[in-house]
Design an enzyme around this catalytic site. Sequence first.
Site, PDB file in Angstrom:
ATOM      1  N   HIS A  10      26.677  35.220  80.609  1.00 40.01           N
ATOM      2  CA  HIS A  10      25.833  34.899  79.633  1.00 40.01           C
ATOM      3  C   HIS A  10      24.041  34.992  79.712  1.00 40.01           C
ATOM      4  O   HIS A  10      23.230  34.533  78.996  1.00 40.01           O
ATOM      5  CB  HIS A  10      26.046  33.636  78.974  1.00 40.01           C
ATOM      6  N   ASP A  14      36.200  38.536  78.842  1.00 45.19           N
ATOM      7  CA  ASP A  14      36.067  37.105  78.777  1.00 45.19           C
ATOM      8  C   ASP A  14      36.479  36.915  77.505  1.00 45.19           C
ATOM      9  O   ASP A  14      36.066  37.669  76.596  1.00 45.19           O
ATOM     10  CB  ASP A  14      34.797  36.781  79.297  1.00 45.19           C
ATOM     11  N   HIS A  44      34.433  34.945  75.957  1.00 43.81           N
ATOM     12  CA  HIS A  44      33.185  34.750  75.071  1.00 43.81           C
ATOM     13  C   HIS A  44      32.507  36.329  75.258  1.00 43.81           C
ATOM     14  O   HIS A  44      32.710  36.960  76.117  1.00 43.81           O
ATOM     15  CB  HIS A  44      32.399  33.602  75.872  1.00 43.81           C
ATOM     16  N   ASP A  95      39.446  32.984  80.594  1.00 44.07           N
ATOM     17  CA  ASP A  95      39.530  31.842  79.514  1.00 44.07           C
ATOM     18  C   ASP A  95      40.093  32.251  78.020  1.00 44.07           C
ATOM     19  O   ASP A  95      40.442  31.644  77.203  1.00 44.07           O
ATOM     20  CB  ASP A  95      38.281  31.357  79.057  1.00 44.07           C
TER      21      ASP A  95
HETATM   22 ZN   LIG Z   1      33.963  32.600  78.764  1.00 44.56          ZN
END
Ligand SMILES: [Zn+2]
Length: 278
Positions: free
Chosen positions: A92, A128, A130, A214
Amino acid sequence: MRAQGVLRETIAARDASDAELLRVHTPPYLELVERETSAAQTPRYLSTGDAVVDARSLAAARRAAGGAVAAMEAAVEENASVFALIRPPGHHAEPDRGMGFCLFNNIAVAARAFLASHGGRVLVVDFDYHHGNGTQAVAGDGLSYVGTHAAPAYPGTGGGEPNETQRGSDVIANVPLPVGGIATERFVSIWDALLPRIAAQVRPDLILVSAGFDYVAGDPVGDLGIGVEAASALGERIAAVAAEYCKNRVVYVLEGGYDLDALTESIARIAAASDASR
Ligand SMILES: [Zn+2]
């Protein structure tokens, strides 16, 4: 992992240098991280985003980014898969903005270190939960990005429909997944189609994987209802593509994954799949 025999060969991490970090991040941002972490005698949020830091965070983040570089160097040296077991995560982190638990973009720092010394092209594979907004932000100049992510979900980037763009001769490809969850077989089949197709376009000299787990059912942060066995399939597919294009060179870089049992099992499955391909 040690008890399961997964950590047979280990490589020491090292600190990333300023020069390595500055291939991805801006000088003012590096100064901001140094200033804000050194002043944080108690935990607080970094001013640029949702990453909690204290006075030890800069050292941890430097070691994580340098660990990804060390893993890259070993993967290139040995023509093998190497897993960087590092935190904080990185995907991120944008050039001038830490967020989402991430201070420095570890995988991008490793990718740029490879490109600086070897040239060629790298493909970042991000599974992931995200979207890797920070990595996508620095794509181009030899770095291509392909990922799946939950949508709509944090951080809101990556799109709500499958999308693919060129940045120069590099590729950015995203496949959003429904936040309500997806069958394990469907998740695997999406990657079965996506990875060979993008790899054929990019023809990478190195594959780097934003390995976030995740997506696994029960994860307290993500959770797409996907079984831990998906990691075996992902590891096999990535190994096959790496054998075809880049002499088995793969750098797995840990991102999310907050259920420790699922995380351990997933990484063990990646390791087994990588071993089986040798
Ligand atoms: Zn994540």
